[in-house]
Design a protein around this motif. Sequence first.
Motif, mmCIF file in Angstrom:
data_model
loop_
_atom_site.group_PDB
_atom_site.id
_atom_site.type_symbol
_atom_site.label_atom_id
_atom_site.label_comp_id
_atom_site.label_asym_id
_atom_site.label_seq_id
_atom_site.Cartn_x
_atom_site.Cartn_y
_atom_site.Cartn_z
ATOM 1 N N THR A 218 35.897 -117.970 48.045
ATOM 2 C CA THR A 218 35.142 -116.920 47.369
ATOM 3 C C THR A 218 36.048 -115.723 47.088
ATOM 4 O OG1 THR A 218 34.417 -116.070 49.526
ATOM 5 C CG2 THR A 218 32.934 -117.578 48.388
ATOM 6 N N GLU A 219 37.209 -115.691 47.747
ATOM 7 C CA GLU A 219 38.169 -114.621 47.495
ATOM 8 C C GLU A 219 38.587 -114.558 46.037
ATOM 9 O OE1 GLU A 219 42.451 -115.307 48.632
ATOM 10 O OE2 GLU A 219 41.590 -117.066 49.594
ATOM 11 N N THR A 220 38.534 -115.697 45.316
ATOM 12 C CA THR A 220 38.956 -115.727 43.920
ATOM 13 C C THR A 220 38.114 -114.793 43.064
ATOM 14 O OG1 THR A 220 39.637 -118.027 44.205
ATOM 15 C CG2 THR A 220 39.414 -117.236 41.953
ATOM 16 N N LEU A 221 36.798 -114.897 43.218
ATOM 17 C CA LEU A 221 35.902 -114.014 42.470
ATOM 18 C C LEU A 221 35.971 -112.583 42.991
ATOM 19 C CD1 LEU A 221 32.782 -116.363 42.271
ATOM 20 C CD2 LEU A 221 34.440 -115.903 40.459
ATOM 21 N N LEU A 222 36.003 -112.449 44.307
ATOM 22 C CA LEU A 222 36.027 -111.112 44.897
ATOM 23 C C LEU A 222 37.323 -110.380 44.579
ATOM 24 C CD1 LEU A 222 34.470 -112.033 48.356
ATOM 25 C CD2 LEU A 222 33.384 -110.697 46.533
ATOM 26 N N ALA A 223 38.454 -111.119 44.507
ATOM 27 C CA ALA A 223 39.731 -110.487 44.186
ATOM 28 C C ALA A 223 39.722 -109.922 42.777
ATOM 29 C CB ALA A 223 40.874 -111.490 44.345
ATOM 30 N N ALA A 224 39.050 -110.619 41.851
ATOM 31 C CA ALA A 224 38.947 -110.103 40.490
ATOM 32 C C ALA A 224 38.206 -108.767 40.479
ATOM 33 C CB ALA A 224 38.233 -111.120 39.596
ATOM 34 N N TRP B 197 38.987 -112.818 28.196
ATOM 35 C CA TRP B 197 37.784 -113.649 28.191
ATOM 36 C C TRP B 197 38.098 -115.109 28.506
ATOM 37 C CZ3 TRP B 197 36.829 -117.820 25.041
ATOM 38 C CH2 TRP B 197 37.665 -117.989 23.934
ATOM 39 N N ILE B 198 39.275 -115.590 28.109
ATOM 40 C CA ILE B 198 39.644 -116.974 28.420
ATOM 41 C C ILE B 198 39.892 -117.123 29.920
ATOM 42 C CG2 ILE B 198 41.347 -118.799 28.047
ATOM 43 C CD1 ILE B 198 41.780 -117.777 25.255
ATOM 44 N N GLY B 199 40.650 -116.195 30.476
ATOM 45 C CA GLY B 199 40.895 -116.234 31.914
ATOM 46 C C GLY B 199 39.608 -116.099 32.704
ATOM 47 N N GLY B 200 38.710 -115.217 32.247
ATOM 48 C CA GLY B 200 37.425 -115.049 32.921
ATOM 49 C C GLY B 200 36.581 -116.317 32.871
ATOM 50 N N ALA B 201 36.626 -116.991 31.693
ATOM 51 C CA ALA B 201 35.879 -118.243 31.564
ATOM 52 C C ALA B 201 36.425 -119.303 32.513
ATOM 53 C CB ALA B 201 35.945 -118.736 30.114
ATOM 54 N N GLY B 202 37.760 -119.378 32.596
ATOM 55 C CA GLY B 202 38.369 -120.338 33.508
ATOM 56 C C GLY B 202 37.996 -120.062 34.946
ATOM 57 N N LEU B 203 37.970 -118.788 35.308
ATOM 58 C CA LEU B 203 37.606 -118.417 36.676
ATOM 59 C C LEU B 203 36.162 -118.821 36.980
ATOM 60 C CD1 LEU B 203 38.629 -115.131 38.402
ATOM 61 C CD2 LEU B 203 36.290 -115.958 38.621
ATOM 62 N N MET B 204 35.253 -118.641 36.011
ATOM 63 C CA MET B 204 33.854 -118.993 36.232
ATOM 64 C C MET B 204 33.654 -120.497 36.353
ATOM 65 S SD MET B 204 32.491 -116.141 36.618
ATOM 66 C CE MET B 204 30.827 -116.763 36.822
ATOM 67 N N LEU C 123 36.056 -111.938 51.287
ATOM 68 C CA LEU C 123 36.172 -110.505 51.019
ATOM 69 C C LEU C 123 37.442 -109.939 51.635
ATOM 70 C CD1 LEU C 123 35.024 -107.839 49.980
ATOM 71 C CD2 LEU C 123 33.737 -107.637 52.124
ATOM 72 N N PHE C 124 37.707 -110.293 52.895
ATOM 73 C CA PHE C 124 38.908 -109.782 53.568
ATOM 74 C C PHE C 124 40.190 -110.272 52.866
ATOM 75 C CE2 PHE C 124 36.335 -109.620 57.741
ATOM 76 C CZ PHE C 124 35.938 -108.310 57.476
ATOM 77 N N PHE C 125 40.212 -111.551 52.488
ATOM 78 C CA PHE C 125 41.385 -112.080 51.790
ATOM 79 C C PHE C 125 41.562 -111.413 50.421
ATOM 80 C CE2 PHE C 125 41.491 -116.002 54.543
ATOM 81 C CZ PHE C 125 42.811 -115.862 54.936
ATOM 82 N N LEU D 101 54.293 -110.421 40.625
ATOM 83 C CA LEU D 101 54.557 -110.747 39.220
ATOM 84 C C LEU D 101 53.316 -110.755 38.345
ATOM 85 C CD1 LEU D 101 57.062 -113.713 39.766
ATOM 86 C CD2 LEU D 101 57.628 -111.434 38.896
ATOM 87 N N GLN D 102 52.137 -110.914 38.942
ATOM 88 C CA GLN D 102 50.951 -111.116 38.112
ATOM 89 C C GLN D 102 49.703 -110.538 38.770
ATOM 90 O OE1 GLN D 102 49.035 -111.234 35.369
ATOM 91 N NE2 GLN D 102 50.569 -112.715 34.665
ATOM 92 N N ASN D 103 48.712 -110.262 37.934
ATOM 93 C CA ASN D 103 47.382 -109.830 38.348
ATOM 94 C C ASN D 103 46.867 -110.732 39.474
ATOM 95 O OD1 ASN D 103 44.505 -109.654 38.424
ATOM 96 N ND2 ASN D 103 44.481 -108.817 36.356
ATOM 97 N N VAL D 104 46.331 -110.123 40.534
ATOM 98 C CA VAL D 104 45.854 -110.874 41.697
ATOM 99 C C VAL D 104 44.785 -111.895 41.310
ATOM 100 C CG1 VAL D 104 44.564 -110.670 43.856
ATOM 101 C CG2 VAL D 104 46.436 -109.094 43.369
ATOM 102 N N ALA D 105 43.906 -111.537 40.386
ATOM 103 C CA ALA D 105 42.824 -112.449 39.997
ATOM 104 C C ALA D 105 43.380 -113.730 39.383
ATOM 105 C CB ALA D 105 41.895 -111.753 39.009
ATOM 106 N N TYR D 106 44.403 -113.613 38.535
ATOM 107 C CA TYR D 106 45.005 -114.804 37.942
ATOM 108 C C TYR D 106 45.712 -115.655 38.985
ATOM 109 C CZ TYR D 106 44.161 -113.104 33.178
ATOM 110 O OH TYR D 106 43.576 -112.692 32.020
ATOM 111 N N VAL D 107 46.417 -115.005 39.898
ATOM 112 C CA VAL D 107 47.125 -115.746 40.951
ATOM 113 C C VAL D 107 46.129 -116.519 41.801
ATOM 114 C CG1 VAL D 107 48.537 -115.543 43.032
ATOM 115 C CG2 VAL D 107 49.067 -114.137 41.031
ATOM 116 N N ASN D 108 45.048 -115.857 42.210
ATOM 117 C CA ASN D 108 44.054 -116.528 43.039
ATOM 118 C C ASN D 108 43.307 -117.611 42.279
ATOM 119 O OD1 ASN D 108 44.537 -115.252 45.460
ATOM 120 N ND2 ASN D 108 43.043 -113.635 45.131
ATOM 121 N N ALA D 109 43.139 -117.415 40.961
ATOM 122 C CA ALA D 109 42.474 -118.443 40.152
ATOM 123 C C ALA D 109 43.301 -119.725 40.129
ATOM 124 C CB ALA D 109 42.243 -117.930 38.740
#
Length: 298
Positions: free
Chosen positions: A105-111, A124-131, A164-166, A246-254
Amino acid sequence: MDFWIVAAICAAFVQTIRFMLQKVLSAERLSVAGSTFARFVYSFPFVWLLVVSYWLYAPEDVPRIGVAFWGWAVLGGSMQIFATLCVVSLFRTRNFAVGMTFKKTETLLAALVGFLVLGEGLGWIGGAGLMVGAGGMILISAPPSRSISAIINRASGLGILSGLFFAICAVAYRAASLQIDSDNPLMRAAITLLIVLSWQTLAMAVWLFLIDRPQIKAVWRAGPTAIWVGLTSLLGSYLWFTAFTLQNVAYVNAVGQIELVFSMLASTVFFKETMSRRESVGIVLILCSVIVIILAPL
Protein backbone atom coordinates in the motif's frame (compact mmCIF):
# COMPACT_ATOMS: atom_id res chain seq x y z
CA MET A 1 16.04 1.44 -20.01
CA ASP A 2 16.80 4.15 -17.46
CA PHE A 3 19.14 3.22 -14.61
CA TRP A 4 16.57 4.04 -11.91
CA ILE A 5 14.24 1.37 -13.37
CA VAL A 6 16.97 -1.27 -13.28
CA ALA A 7 17.85 -0.26 -9.72
CA ALA A 8 14.20 -0.46 -8.58
CA ILE A 9 13.63 -3.92 -10.10
CA CYS A 10 16.86 -5.29 -8.64
CA ALA A 11 16.02 -3.73 -5.27
CA ALA A 12 12.61 -5.41 -5.29
CA PHE A 13 14.19 -8.80 -6.00
CA VAL A 14 16.84 -8.45 -3.28
CA GLN A 15 14.26 -7.15 -0.79
CA THR A 16 12.10 -10.22 -1.36
CA ILE A 17 15.03 -12.45 -0.43
CA ARG A 18 15.67 -10.35 2.67
CA PHE A 19 12.06 -10.59 3.85
CA MET A 20 12.16 -14.36 3.30
CA LEU A 21 15.19 -14.57 5.58
CA GLN A 22 13.54 -12.29 8.13
CA LYS A 23 10.45 -14.49 8.15
CA VAL A 24 12.61 -17.49 8.97
CA LEU A 25 14.41 -15.59 11.73
CA SER A 26 11.23 -14.23 13.31
CA ALA A 27 9.52 -17.62 13.20
CA GLU A 28 12.36 -19.72 14.57
CA ARG A 29 14.81 -17.69 16.64
CA LEU A 30 14.09 -14.01 17.20
CA SER A 31 11.33 -11.75 18.41
CA VAL A 32 9.83 -9.11 16.13
CA ALA A 33 12.21 -6.47 17.51
CA GLY A 34 15.18 -8.85 17.38
CA SER A 35 14.53 -9.73 13.75
CA THR A 36 14.26 -6.03 12.91
CA PHE A 37 17.50 -5.25 14.77
CA ALA A 38 19.30 -8.05 12.91
CA ARG A 39 18.52 -6.33 9.65
CA PHE A 40 20.25 -3.14 10.73
CA VAL A 41 23.14 -4.34 12.88
CA TYR A 42 24.42 -6.82 10.29
CA SER A 43 24.30 -4.13 7.59
CA PHE A 44 26.04 -1.50 9.71
CA PRO A 45 29.71 -2.60 9.36
CA PHE A 46 29.38 -3.31 5.66
CA VAL A 47 27.99 0.11 4.78
CA TRP A 48 30.85 1.80 6.64
CA LEU A 49 33.35 -0.43 4.82
CA LEU A 50 31.71 0.42 1.50
CA VAL A 51 31.69 4.19 1.94
CA VAL A 52 35.11 4.52 3.58
CA SER A 53 36.69 2.33 0.88
CA TYR A 54 35.12 4.48 -1.80
CA TRP A 55 36.46 7.68 -0.26
CA LEU A 56 39.95 6.20 0.10
CA TYR A 57 40.27 5.01 -3.48
CA ALA A 58 38.07 7.41 -5.46
CA PRO A 59 39.22 10.91 -6.43
CA GLU A 60 35.90 12.41 -5.33
CA ASP A 61 35.84 14.60 -2.21
CA VAL A 62 33.24 14.32 0.52
CA PRO A 63 30.34 16.51 -0.68
CA ARG A 64 28.75 19.30 1.31
CA ILE A 65 25.61 18.25 3.20
CA GLY A 66 22.71 20.59 3.89
CA VAL A 67 21.42 21.08 7.43
CA ALA A 68 17.97 19.68 6.56
CA PHE A 69 19.59 16.39 5.56
CA TRP A 70 19.93 15.25 9.18
CA GLY A 71 16.28 15.76 10.00
CA TRP A 72 15.10 13.93 6.89
CA ALA A 73 17.55 11.07 7.49
CA VAL A 74 16.45 10.56 11.12
CA LEU A 75 12.77 10.79 10.15
CA GLY A 76 13.18 8.28 7.32
CA GLY A 77 15.23 5.90 9.44
CA SER A 78 12.73 6.00 12.31
CA MET A 79 9.76 5.40 10.00
CA GLN A 80 11.58 2.44 8.44
CA ILE A 81 12.10 0.88 11.89
CA PHE A 82 8.37 1.12 12.63
CA ALA A 83 7.48 -0.16 9.16
CA THR A 84 9.77 -3.19 9.49
CA LEU A 85 8.32 -4.00 12.92
CA CYS A 86 4.85 -3.96 11.38
CA VAL A 87 5.85 -6.21 8.47
CA VAL A 88 7.61 -8.79 10.64
CA SER A 89 4.55 -8.84 12.94
CA LEU A 90 2.37 -9.26 9.87
CA PHE A 91 4.28 -12.38 8.85
CA ARG A 92 2.97 -14.03 12.00
CA THR A 93 -0.60 -13.08 11.17
CA ARG A 94 -1.03 -14.01 7.51
CA ASN A 95 1.09 -15.76 4.88
CA PHE A 96 4.21 -14.32 3.25
CA ALA A 97 2.64 -13.16 -0.03
CA VAL A 98 -0.34 -11.47 1.66
CA GLY A 99 2.03 -9.76 4.08
CA MET A 100 3.93 -8.33 1.13
CA THR A 101 0.66 -7.22 -0.49
CA PHE A 102 -0.48 -5.18 2.49
CA LYS A 103 2.99 -3.65 2.69
CA LYS A 104 2.72 -2.49 -0.92
CA THR A 105 0.00 0.00 0.00
CA GLU A 106 3.09 2.20 0.27
CA THR A 107 2.92 2.63 -3.52
CA LEU A 108 -0.30 4.64 -3.38
CA LEU A 109 0.58 6.35 -0.12
CA ALA A 110 4.03 7.37 -1.41
CA ALA A 111 2.39 9.15 -4.34
CA LEU A 112 0.24 11.14 -1.90
CA VAL A 113 3.05 11.87 0.57
CA GLY A 114 5.44 12.79 -2.25
CA PHE A 115 2.93 15.26 -3.65
CA LEU A 116 2.20 16.83 -0.25
CA VAL A 117 5.82 17.06 0.90
CA LEU A 118 7.88 17.50 -2.27
CA GLY A 119 5.22 18.63 -4.75
CA GLU A 120 6.03 15.71 -7.07
CA GLY A 121 2.96 14.62 -9.00
CA LEU A 122 2.24 11.92 -11.58
CA GLY A 123 1.37 12.23 -15.26
CA TRP A 124 -1.93 10.70 -16.35
CA ILE A 125 -0.26 7.65 -17.91
CA GLY A 126 1.84 7.00 -14.83
CA GLY A 127 -1.21 7.53 -12.62
CA ALA A 128 -3.21 5.06 -14.70
CA GLY A 129 -0.44 2.49 -14.42
CA LEU A 130 -0.30 2.97 -10.67
CA MET A 131 -4.08 2.44 -10.36
CA VAL A 132 -3.91 -0.77 -12.43
CA GLY A 133 -1.28 -2.03 -10.02
CA ALA A 134 -3.48 -1.04 -7.08
CA GLY A 135 -6.26 -3.16 -8.57
CA GLY A 136 -3.90 -6.09 -8.74
CA MET A 137 -2.93 -5.61 -5.10
CA ILE A 138 -6.59 -5.55 -4.06
CA LEU A 139 -7.25 -8.82 -5.88
CA ILE A 140 -4.33 -10.52 -4.19
CA SER A 141 -4.96 -9.19 -0.70
CA ALA A 142 -8.75 -9.58 -0.59
CA PRO A 143 -9.65 -12.41 1.81
CA PRO A 144 -12.00 -15.19 0.56
CA SER A 145 -14.62 -14.21 3.13
CA ARG A 146 -16.72 -11.12 2.47
CA SER A 147 -17.35 -10.37 6.13
CA ILE A 148 -16.20 -7.10 7.63
CA SER A 149 -14.16 -8.93 10.27
CA ALA A 150 -12.17 -10.66 7.51
CA ILE A 151 -11.15 -7.29 6.08
CA ILE A 152 -10.90 -5.03 9.13
CA ASN A 153 -8.56 -6.91 11.43
CA ARG A 154 -5.08 -6.84 12.94
CA ALA A 155 -3.44 -7.97 9.69
CA SER A 156 -4.96 -5.20 7.58
CA GLY A 157 -4.13 -2.63 10.26
CA LEU A 158 -0.50 -3.68 10.39
CA GLY A 159 -0.34 -3.68 6.60
CA ILE A 160 -1.72 -0.18 6.22
CA LEU A 161 0.56 1.13 8.97
CA SER A 162 3.61 -0.46 7.36
CA GLY A 163 2.63 1.02 4.00
CA LEU A 164 2.24 4.49 5.51
CA PHE A 165 5.55 4.28 7.38
CA PHE A 166 7.39 2.99 4.29
CA ALA A 167 5.84 5.75 2.17
CA ILE A 168 7.00 8.45 4.60
CA CYS A 169 10.50 6.99 4.85
CA ALA A 170 10.87 6.75 1.06
CA VAL A 171 9.94 10.42 0.61
CA ALA A 172 12.20 11.38 3.52
CA TYR A 173 15.13 9.50 1.94
CA ARG A 174 14.63 11.29 -1.36
CA ALA A 175 14.42 14.64 0.44
CA ALA A 176 17.61 13.81 2.38
CA SER A 177 19.54 12.79 -0.74
CA LEU A 178 18.60 16.06 -2.44
CA GLN A 179 20.39 17.90 0.40
CA ILE A 180 23.74 16.39 -0.63
CA ASP A 181 25.73 18.61 -3.01
CA SER A 182 26.91 15.99 -5.50
CA ASP A 183 26.09 15.08 -9.09
CA ASN A 184 26.94 11.44 -8.39
CA PRO A 185 23.70 9.58 -7.46
CA LEU A 186 25.66 6.58 -6.18
CA MET A 187 27.58 8.80 -3.76
CA ARG A 188 24.41 10.53 -2.56
CA ALA A 189 22.71 7.18 -2.01
CA ALA A 190 25.73 5.80 -0.12
CA ILE A 191 26.00 8.77 2.24
CA THR A 192 22.27 8.75 2.97
CA LEU A 193 22.37 5.01 3.63
CA LEU A 194 25.41 5.36 5.89
CA ILE A 195 23.78 7.93 8.16
CA VAL A 196 20.38 6.23 8.19
CA LEU A 197 21.79 2.79 9.06
CA SER A 198 23.99 4.25 11.78
CA TRP A 199 20.97 5.91 13.38
CA GLN A 200 18.80 2.79 13.06
CA THR A 201 21.45 0.52 14.58
CA LEU A 202 22.00 2.86 17.53
CA ALA A 203 18.29 3.38 18.16
CA MET A 204 17.43 -0.33 18.04
CA ALA A 205 20.44 -1.30 20.19
CA VAL A 206 19.41 1.15 22.91
CA TRP A 207 15.79 0.00 22.72
CA LEU A 208 16.68 -3.70 23.08
CA PHE A 209 19.19 -2.98 25.84
CA LEU A 210 16.49 -1.25 27.87
CA ILE A 211 13.48 -3.43 27.01
CA ASP A 212 14.58 -6.90 25.87
CA ARG A 213 18.29 -7.42 26.56
CA PRO A 214 18.34 -11.22 25.87
CA GLN A 215 17.42 -10.52 22.24
CA ILE A 216 20.81 -8.86 21.68
CA LYS A 217 22.49 -12.18 22.46
CA ALA A 218 19.92 -14.00 20.36
CA VAL A 219 20.74 -11.78 17.38
CA TRP A 220 24.42 -12.57 17.85
CA ARG A 221 23.71 -16.33 17.99
CA ALA A 222 21.60 -16.05 14.82
CA GLY A 223 24.61 -14.65 12.97
CA PRO A 224 24.98 -17.39 10.29
CA THR A 225 21.51 -16.54 8.96
CA ALA A 226 21.22 -12.96 10.14
CA ILE A 227 24.37 -11.86 8.31
CA TRP A 228 22.61 -12.66 5.04
CA VAL A 229 19.69 -10.52 6.20
CA GLY A 230 22.17 -7.70 6.73
CA LEU A 231 23.87 -8.13 3.36
CA THR A 232 20.65 -8.37 1.36
CA SER A 233 19.24 -5.44 3.34
CA LEU A 234 22.31 -3.35 2.54
CA LEU A 235 22.23 -4.16 -1.17
CA GLY A 236 18.48 -3.66 -1.44
CA SER A 237 18.55 -0.37 0.46
CA TYR A 238 21.44 0.95 -1.62
CA LEU A 239 19.54 0.18 -4.82
CA TRP A 240 16.36 1.80 -3.47
CA PHE A 241 18.27 4.87 -2.32
CA THR A 242 19.95 5.17 -5.71
CA ALA A 243 16.59 5.01 -7.48
CA PHE A 244 15.11 7.58 -5.07
CA THR A 245 17.92 10.03 -5.84
CA LEU A 246 17.16 9.79 -9.55
CA GLN A 247 13.37 9.72 -9.80
CA ASN A 248 10.05 10.64 -8.20
CA VAL A 249 9.33 8.29 -5.27
CA ALA A 250 5.89 7.37 -6.66
CA TYR A 251 7.37 6.13 -9.94
CA VAL A 252 10.10 4.17 -8.16
CA ASN A 253 7.60 2.49 -5.87
CA ALA A 254 5.26 1.80 -8.79
CA VAL A 255 8.00 -0.14 -10.58
CA GLY A 256 8.87 -1.72 -7.25
CA GLN A 257 5.43 -3.36 -7.23
CA ILE A 258 7.13 -6.18 -9.11
CA GLU A 259 8.37 -7.21 -5.66
CA LEU A 260 4.88 -8.61 -5.13
CA VAL A 261 5.35 -10.98 -8.06
CA PHE A 262 8.68 -12.11 -6.62
CA SER A 263 7.08 -12.63 -3.20
CA MET A 264 4.26 -14.71 -4.67
CA LEU A 265 6.82 -16.95 -6.33
CA ALA A 266 8.74 -17.21 -3.06
CA SER A 267 5.53 -17.99 -1.21
CA THR A 268 4.72 -20.82 -3.62
CA VAL A 269 8.18 -22.29 -4.14
CA PHE A 270 9.84 -21.92 -0.73
CA PHE A 271 7.00 -21.74 1.79
CA LYS A 272 4.64 -24.10 -0.11
CA GLU A 273 1.74 -21.66 0.14
CA THR A 274 -0.94 -22.02 -2.53
CA MET A 275 -1.88 -19.34 -5.07
CA SER A 276 -5.52 -18.82 -6.12
CA ARG A 277 -6.82 -17.84 -9.55
CA ARG A 278 -7.69 -14.40 -8.19
CA GLU A 279 -4.11 -13.93 -7.02
CA SER A 280 -2.82 -14.98 -10.44
CA VAL A 281 -4.99 -12.32 -12.11
CA GLY A 282 -3.69 -9.80 -9.59
CA ILE A 283 -0.10 -10.65 -10.55
CA VAL A 284 -0.90 -10.10 -14.23
CA LEU A 285 -2.37 -6.66 -13.45
CA ILE A 286 0.71 -5.71 -11.42
CA LEU A 287 3.03 -6.77 -14.24
CA CYS A 288 0.96 -4.68 -16.69
CA SER A 289 1.20 -1.74 -14.28
CA VAL A 290 4.99 -2.02 -14.09
CA ILE A 291 5.24 -2.19 -17.89
CA VAL A 292 3.07 0.94 -18.27
CA ILE A 293 5.23 2.86 -15.79
CA ILE A 294 8.43 1.77 -17.55
CA LEU A 295 7.18 2.75 -21.01
CA ALA A 296 5.37 5.94 -19.97
CA PRO A 297 7.05 9.26 -20.80
CA LEU A 298 8.08 10.67 -17.41
